[in-house]
Design a protein around this motif. Structure first.
Motif, PDB file in Angstrom:
ATOM      1  N   VAL A 169       9.818  -5.126   7.501  1.00 58.93           N
ATOM      2  CA  VAL A 169       9.893  -3.930   8.332  1.00 58.93           C
ATOM      3  C   VAL A 169      11.229  -3.963   9.051  1.00 58.93           C
ATOM      4  O   VAL A 169      11.762  -5.019   9.364  1.00 58.93           O
ATOM      5  CB  VAL A 169       8.745  -3.849   9.359  1.00 58.93           C
ATOM      6  N   HIS A 170      11.787  -2.783   9.254  1.00 59.23           N
ATOM      7  CA  HIS A 170      13.079  -2.711   9.923  1.00 59.23           C
ATOM      8  C   HIS A 170      13.212  -1.328  10.538  1.00 59.23           C
ATOM      9  O   HIS A 170      13.773  -0.431   9.941  1.00 59.23           O
ATOM     10  CB  HIS A 170      14.207  -2.952   8.904  1.00 59.23           C
ATOM     11  N   ASP A 171      12.625  -1.124  11.687  1.00 60.16           N
ATOM     12  CA  ASP A 171      12.888   0.121  12.406  1.00 60.16           C
ATOM     13  C   ASP A 171      12.525  -0.070  13.868  1.00 60.16           C
ATOM     14  O   ASP A 171      11.811  -1.000  14.227  1.00 60.16           O
ATOM     15  CB  ASP A 171      12.130   1.299  11.795  1.00 60.16           C
ATOM     16  N   ALA A 172      13.057   0.803  14.706  1.00 57.11           N
ATOM     17  CA  ALA A 172      12.964   0.586  16.143  1.00 57.11           C
ATOM     18  C   ALA A 172      11.681   1.154  16.743  1.00 57.11           C
ATOM     19  O   ALA A 172      11.346   0.844  17.871  1.00 57.11           O
ATOM     20  CB  ALA A 172      14.178   1.198  16.837  1.00 57.11           C
ATOM     21  N   LEU A 173      10.986   2.007  16.015  1.00 57.38           N
ATOM     22  CA  LEU A 173       9.862   2.713  16.632  1.00 57.38           C
ATOM     23  C   LEU A 173       8.534   1.987  16.461  1.00 57.38           C
ATOM     24  O   LEU A 173       7.539   2.390  17.032  1.00 57.38           O
ATOM     25  CB  LEU A 173       9.766   4.131  16.076  1.00 57.38           C
ATOM     26  N   HIS A 174       8.498   0.936  15.638  1.00 64.21           N
ATOM     27  CA  HIS A 174       7.256   0.172  15.504  1.00 64.21           C
ATOM     28  C   HIS A 174       7.468  -1.204  16.115  1.00 64.21           C
ATOM     29  O   HIS A 174       8.184  -2.022  15.566  1.00 64.21           O
ATOM     30  CB  HIS A 174       6.847   0.049  14.038  1.00 64.21           C
ATOM     31  N   ALA A 175       6.874  -1.411  17.270  1.00 64.29           N
ATOM     32  CA  ALA A 175       7.135  -2.641  18.016  1.00 64.29           C
ATOM     33  C   ALA A 175       6.162  -3.726  17.577  1.00 64.29           C
ATOM     34  O   ALA A 175       4.967  -3.486  17.416  1.00 64.29           O
ATOM     35  CB  ALA A 175       6.981  -2.369  19.499  1.00 64.29           C
ATOM     36  N   PHE A 176       6.690  -4.947  17.380  1.00 63.79           N
ATOM     37  CA  PHE A 176       5.837  -6.090  17.087  1.00 63.79           C
ATOM     38  C   PHE A 176       6.054  -7.191  18.114  1.00 63.79           C
ATOM     39  O   PHE A 176       5.752  -8.348  17.880  1.00 63.79           O
ATOM     40  CB  PHE A 176       6.102  -6.605  15.671  1.00 63.79           C
ATOM     41  N   GLY A 177       6.662  -6.806  19.243  1.00 62.50           N
ATOM     42  CA  GLY A 177       6.894  -7.771  20.305  1.00 62.50           C
ATOM     43  C   GLY A 177       7.119  -7.008  21.602  1.00 62.50           C
ATOM     44  O   GLY A 177       7.354  -5.801  21.579  1.00 62.50           O
ATOM     45  N   PRO A 178       7.031  -7.709  22.741  1.00 61.58           N
ATOM     46  CA  PRO A 178       7.092  -7.028  24.038  1.00 61.58           C
ATOM     47  C   PRO A 178       8.407  -6.287  24.275  1.00 61.58           C
ATOM     48  O   PRO A 178       8.411  -5.206  24.857  1.00 61.58           O
ATOM     49  CB  PRO A 178       6.881  -8.157  25.049  1.00 61.58           C
ATOM     50  N   GLN A 179       9.546  -6.879  23.835  1.00 63.59           N
ATOM     51  CA  GLN A 179      10.830  -6.237  24.136  1.00 63.59           C
ATOM     52  C   GLN A 179      10.914  -4.876  23.438  1.00 63.59           C
ATOM     53  O   GLN A 179      11.352  -3.882  24.009  1.00 63.59           O
ATOM     54  CB  GLN A 179      11.999  -7.126  23.696  1.00 63.59           C
ATOM     55  N   ALA A 180      10.502  -4.842  22.172  1.00 61.29           N
ATOM     56  CA  ALA A 180      10.544  -3.590  21.441  1.00 61.29           C
ATOM     57  C   ALA A 180       9.495  -2.613  21.975  1.00 61.29           C
ATOM     58  O   ALA A 180       9.690  -1.397  21.947  1.00 61.29           O
ATOM     59  CB  ALA A 180      10.331  -3.843  19.957  1.00 61.29           C
ATOM     60  N   ALA A 181       8.382  -3.157  22.509  1.00 63.06           N
ATOM     61  CA  ALA A 181       7.345  -2.271  23.048  1.00 63.06           C
ATOM     62  C   ALA A 181       7.852  -1.548  24.298  1.00 63.06           C
ATOM     63  O   ALA A 181       7.566  -0.369  24.504  1.00 63.06           O
ATOM     64  CB  ALA A 181       6.098  -3.077  23.383  1.00 63.06           C
ATOM     65  N   HIS A 182       8.622  -2.269  25.140  1.00 62.84           N
ATOM     66  CA  HIS A 182       9.221  -1.613  26.312  1.00 62.84           C
ATOM     67  C   HIS A 182      10.080  -0.432  25.864  1.00 62.84           C
ATOM     68  O   HIS A 182      10.049   0.635  26.466  1.00 62.84           O
ATOM     69  CB  HIS A 182      10.110  -2.601  27.080  1.00 62.84           C
ATOM     70  N   PHE A 183      10.840  -0.666  24.810  1.00 65.29           N
ATOM     71  CA  PHE A 183      11.682   0.419  24.293  1.00 65.29           C
ATOM     72  C   PHE A 183      10.816   1.616  23.914  1.00 65.29           C
ATOM     73  O   PHE A 183      11.130   2.754  24.263  1.00 65.29           O
ATOM     74  CB  PHE A 183      12.478  -0.066  23.075  1.00 65.29           C
ATOM     75  N   GLY A 184       9.727   1.356  23.213  1.00 63.95           N
ATOM     76  CA  GLY A 184       8.876   2.449  22.751  1.00 63.95           C
ATOM     77  C   GLY A 184       8.347   3.289  23.897  1.00 63.95           C
ATOM     78  O   GLY A 184       8.352   4.516  23.843  1.00 63.95           O
ATOM     79  N   LYS A 185       7.897   2.606  24.972  1.00 66.42           N
ATOM     80  CA  LYS A 185       7.343   3.357  26.119  1.00 66.42           C
ATOM     81  C   LYS A 185       8.413   4.227  26.747  1.00 66.42           C
ATOM     82  O   LYS A 185       8.207   5.418  27.017  1.00 66.42           O
ATOM     83  CB  LYS A 185       6.806   2.378  27.169  1.00 66.42           C
ATOM     84  N   LEU A 186       9.589   3.615  26.991  1.00 62.83           N
ATOM     85  CA  LEU A 186      10.664   4.377  27.646  1.00 62.83           C
ATOM     86  C   LEU A 186      11.119   5.528  26.741  1.00 62.83           C
ATOM     87  O   LEU A 186      11.405   6.625  27.210  1.00 62.83           O
ATOM     88  CB  LEU A 186      11.836   3.446  27.966  1.00 62.83           C
ATOM     89  N   TRP A 187      11.149   5.250  25.443  1.00 61.10           N
ATOM     90  CA  TRP A 187      11.558   6.277  24.493  1.00 61.10           C
ATOM     91  C   TRP A 187      10.643   7.500  24.600  1.00 61.10           C
ATOM     92  O   TRP A 187      11.111   8.638  24.613  1.00 61.10           O
ATOM     93  CB  TRP A 187      11.527   5.703  23.063  1.00 61.10           C
ATOM     94  N   ASN A 188       9.334   7.256  24.723  1.00 60.71           N
ATOM     95  CA  ASN A 188       8.413   8.379  24.824  1.00 60.71           C
ATOM     96  C   ASN A 188       8.658   9.201  26.091  1.00 60.71           C
ATOM     97  O   ASN A 188       8.636  10.429  26.058  1.00 60.71           O
ATOM     98  CB  ASN A 188       6.964   7.881  24.802  1.00 60.71           C
TER      99      ASN A 188
END
Lengths: 639, 348
Positions: free
Chosen positions: B29-48
């Protein structure tokens, strides 16, 4: 005793003025021209040639990326393509074309007969032309730069970019920026000192305000990149260590210097675009611009704030957290002045009428494209979001939305709007609409998918990508859109060429506009105005002279190139000034300067001996001339 | 007009139907919108938050523009300009514009606050019981060194592939020895630059097992596009087995062909650049460490699948697969090539 231009409808005086201000004839005369309109037309054509070339490079890139694992070009060529595309679009098209249009329009808008420093203006054009051509000739000789338009060290340093590619880039960028600096000085002086009487500070047309602010930004931004690239060329040629960490240099220093220029750079492309809109929207809404003071202050605030947010290009470089938060806030707050302007334009349309011509269509496209680009700009200003989308296709999408939406669409609108003033003929409305819709749809189809690609993890500046990453469809779509966009631009070009030869003859004021450039015939006489107008309002053509007030100034010599200089704030007549006559020296000085710069790509000694070569025409240029001295003395003697 | 729109819609449909799958070396997998860890999940929330706010403002501006255009009476250039507002304030209009500006400013402040708080949350990732790794960027591959443990024998080196235990934080020390690179594994965390002469760390955690693809994100020269990296998140026990295996020196070749391969490797240019721990050429650093090369999933920094055929093709002619790579084509007889591939293929 010389002839004066007092009588308004005196055809003899008008003919004499035309002869006095006319361009020299003949092949040799072609190199001596100093008339701002002629220089500006050449300038615009040169910029458009570079625009077309840079666009073709982009088309090849889109072909290469249309499919995964494609082999239209290899990595070596691709890196040259995107470097040249970025450098040419930024340094050889966007900034200079805005200055070139300003050189044409500003004297007409402020009611002057000539720019402040006509010979310097000509010199600036010539060095721009030579610098730009040198860069493209290098590219076609396969020594084009390939380290990116941002040329990050150490990749662009002596160890990782041996050869002459980056040297050519660094010197030519410095060279064309020199042209931008000289143009900025010319435009600032023209706007502050050569305005028609009555055009007080709060009556200056908004496009001239935009140009004034842009020019001041050039003065402060360009030196940073000139210093930076000079330090880079010294690292490469004479072994200094500005950017060499092994010897105590710092690679991030380059990024600071570059972006301290680079961020204001995008605003000094965007602010003239705002100026175009402020000229067109009131005309097509049939009312003066709402909120003039707010518009001016917003322009100033935008220019000022644009210097305080360069670090948002560098969030991934591990800078201190608190500093990054400051730059996040600054980057977001710059949206407020832009928002004020957008709301003021909407208010102008809200209370006006609507004349929906091609130029207005391009203005309306700005609202869709630029605002969307502004929104993605807010996202990029946020540090946590930027960590993910920085250096991906999301950024590519964002920057094309703001630059094409904020500058190219307004610029095309401006071409349709002022074309009658440039060449005295109207452009075809029907072709214009076709061109507009192809551009608008093509643009969005080309660049909107890039947002998605960036979020799907596609990095920037990649010459290829592997199949199965899920990027194939969006890239193909983007390529189709890019070619549609190119077709739209091509239609506008066809339209311009056809209209220049066979368009309907334009009246003095084809759009019923209110600013002074429409007061004179289309195309304007060599002296712009046979009688200098007096401004009695922000839109002098809509607000004529009140009863008993003068509508024109009389008393300038008609047999000499006399210009009227006014005071900075109130535009009260101050003194007369002899505008210099045509001269080959700007051209010769530009040739000498080019020799110096091209020599300096190969040896630092070129700076030393080249200075001698440059000194000869420059000394000749500034040598006091007998009749100039006499005229100056004569002017001083009279009350 | 309608024709154009129809054509555009058709192109969109066709291109969306064209998602050909899986020709990458390894399914990742290689994309920013599917988080598999806390750092990427923070991004997802802020992105929304940003996406919602920006869409609302964008829509509001467009609606205002459309209304303005609809209510304006049509005119042409000969109609007189309306000068009633020249020396007169327009209080109602001014109020509306002021309100819109204030509302926009408040929305901006809200976004700034959300952004700063997310930034803080990301910086507060718990680092208890962390794994320590050093990643060095080179043109165009990655060295990955594991530096946990008290003894020198606990330190081992691999390349272009990082294994991490699920649920434990990883502290990655970043450095570069040639130009600037940028490490980016979008499903786990944002990117961080690797800058010569400066140090930086990147902290991340994977909460789900899987293979996450990373890629260099800062333009670093010719083959910037082909500088990939795999991050393999696995349960603790699997990870421990992998670490134990990596700490071993390379196994001695068993059969005659592989033994011959080792000799060829030593006597040709291979050993100038590639280290193999436990063999007699452990010092070379110019290319990736090959001690356990057969245990990796890809070759050439995520460019090729690690099979014997691909390895042979790569050794014979790296330049067609990755033009400009520092590895030269090695002229070997077919027999020697097969022997080298047999030797390297045995380095599990």
């Amino acid at each position: 005793m010389s002839v004066k231009d007092g009588a308004l409808h005196d055809t003899q005086v008008a003919a004499l003025l035309d002869r006095t201000w006319d361009d020299p004839r003949g092949f040799l005369g072609w190199f001596c021209v100093v008339n701002h309109k002629t220089i500006a037309k050449r300038f615009i054509v040169a910029c458009l040639v570079f625009f077309a070339l840079a666009g073709l490079l982009a088309a090849v890139m889109r072909l290469q990326l249309a499919r995964p694992d494609n082999n239209v070009v290899g990595p070596d060529m691709y890196n040259q393509l995107f470097t040249m595309h970025g450098s040419a679009m930024m340094f050889l098209f966007a900034v200079p074309v805005m200055q070139a249009v300003a050189v044409f329009l500003v004297p007409l808008m402020v009611g002057a007969r000539q720019v402040a420093f006509p010979r310097m203006n000509a010199f600036a054009f010539w060095i721009f032309l030579f610098g730009g051509f040198t860069l493209f000739i290098a590219f076609f000789l396969n020594t084009g730069p390939d380290a990116g338009w941002f040329a990050y060290v150490p990749l662009s340093g002596p160890d990782y970019s041996p050869g002459k590619r980056v040297d050519i880039w660094a010197q030519m960028i410095t060279f064309t920026e020199l042209s931008a600096l000289l143009e900025a000085i010319t435009l600032i002086t023209t706007i502050l000192k050569f305005r028609a009487p009555g055009m007080t500070m709060n009556r200056i047309p908004l496009f001239c305000w935009a140009t004034l602010i842009t020019s001041f930004m050039v003065l402060f931004a360009m030196p940073a990149v000139m210093l930076g690239s000079s330090a880079l060329i010294m690292d490469r040629l004479i072994g200094t260590h500005f950017y060499n960490p092994a010897e105590g240099g710092d690679v991030v220093l380059w990024q600071h210097l570059f972006w301290f220029f680079g961020h204001p750079e995008v605003y000094l492309i965007f602010i003239p675009g705002l100026g175009f809109l402020s000229a067109m929207i009131p005309t097509f809404s049939r009312r003066p611009q709402f909120g003039y003071a707010a518009m001016v202050l917003s322009l100033i605030a935008t220019g000022f704030l644009s210097f305080g947010l360069w670090v948002h290009h560098m969030f991934a470089t591990n800078l201190p957290e608190l500093g990054k938060s400051f730059f996040t806030a600054a980057s977001m707050l710059i949206a407020i002045p832009s928002a004020i302007q957008i709301y003021c334009w909407i208010a102008t349309m809200w209370t006006g009428k609507l004349n929906l011509r091609t130029p207005m269509l391009y203005c309306l496209a700005f609202f869709f494209i630029l605002v969307l680009g502004g929104m993605t700009g807010l996202m990029l200003a946020s540090v946590p979001l930027d960590y993910q989308v920085h250096d991906t296709y999301f950024v590519v999408a964002h920057l094309h939305y703001v630059l094409i939406g904020g500058a190219v669409f307004p610029l095309f609108g401006a071409f349709y709007y002022w074309f009658p003033k440039f060449l005295g003929r109207m452009m075809s409305e029907r072709l214009g609409r076709w061109s507009f819709w192809l551009m608008f749809i093509g643009f969005n189809v080309a660049f909107f998918p890039m947002h998605i690609l960036g979020l799907q993890g596609m990095p920037r500046r990649v010459w290829t990508y592997q199949a199965g990453m899920g990027w194939d469809g969006m890239n193909l779509l983007s390529t189709v859109g890019a070619f549609t966009f190119a077709l739209g631009i091509f239609l506008s070009l066809v339209n311009a060429v056809r209209s220049a030869r066979a368009g309907a003859a334009a009246p003095a004021n084809p759009w019923g506009a209110g600013t002074l450039e429409w007061a004179t015939q289309s195309p304007p006489a060599p002296c712009n105005f046979h009688a200098i107008p007096v401004a009695h309002g922000r839109d002098p053509l809509w607000q004529g002279a009140p009863e008993g007030e003068p509508s024109h100034v009389a008393g300038l010599a008609a047999d000499k190139r006399e210009a009227l200089v006014t005071t900075v704030i109130d535009a009260l007549p101050d003194h007369r000034y002899l505008s210099p006559p045509p001269s080959p020296l700007p051209f010769l000085s530009a040739v000498a300067t080019t020799v110096l710069f091209i020599g300096s790509i190969f040896t630092p000694w070129a700076i030393v001996w080249g200075s001698v070569i440059v000194a000869v025409p420059v000394i000749a240029w500034f040598w006091p001339k007998r009749h100039d001295v006499d005229s100056e003395l004569a002017l001083e003697k009279r009350p | 007009m309608r024709l154009l729109l129809g054509a555009a819609v058709t192109v969109v449909m066709l291109s969306l139907a064209d998602y050909a799958m899986a020709a990458t070396p390894v399914d990742t997998v290689h994309d920013a919108l599917h988080a598999f860890g806390p750092q990427a999940a923070h991004f997802g929330k802020l992105w929304n938050i940003f996406l919602f706010t920006c869409t609302a403002v964008f829509a509001a501006i467009l609606i205002a523009l459309v209304i303005a255009l609809r209510r304006a009476p049509p005119a042409d250039e000969s109609s007189a300009a309306d000068l009633s507002n020249v020396n007169r304030q327009e209080p109602a209009l001014k109020r509306h514009v002021t309100r819109a500006v204030v509302a926009s400013a408040l929305a901006l402040v809200a976004l700034i606050v959300a952004s700063v708080f997310t930034d803080r949350a990301m910086a507060r990732l718990s680092l208890v019981n962390a794994v320590n790794v050093e990643i060095t960027g080179h043109q165009w591959w990655w060295t990955v060194r594991y530096i946990d443990g008290p003894n020198a024998s606990d330190i081992f080196t691999t390349a272009n592939e990082m294994h991490i235990p699920v649920g434990r934080p990883v502290i990655i020390q970043l450095s570069a020895d040639d130009v600037i690179h940028s490490l980016w594994v979008p499903n786990l965390a944002g990117k961080k630059d690797l800058i010569p002469g400066r140090s930086a760390t990147l902290q991340l955690r994977a909460d789900h097992p899987g293979i996450y693809r990373g890629q260099c994100a800062e333009f670093c020269g010719l083959e910037h596009a082909l500088m990939g990296l795999l991050v393999i998140a696995e349960p603790q026990d699997q990870y421990d087995r992998w670490v134990a295996g990596q700490k071993q020196p390379a196994p001695e070749p068993q059969d005659a062909q592989a033994q011959r391969g080792k000799q060829v490797f030593q006597s040709s240019s291979c050993a100038m650049c590639h280290a193999i721990a436990g063999a007699d050429f452990a010092g070379a650093q110019r290319g990736p460490d090959l001690t356990h090369v057969a245990s990796r999933q890809t070759l050439a920094a995520g460019t090729l699948k690690n099979t014997r055929e691909e390895m042979a093709a790569w050794i014979r002619d790296p330049q067609t697969h990755k033009p400009g790579t520092a590895m030269p084509a090695t002229p070997l007889s077919q027999e020697d090539l097969d022997a080298v591939v047999a030797y390297l293929g045995g380095l599990k």
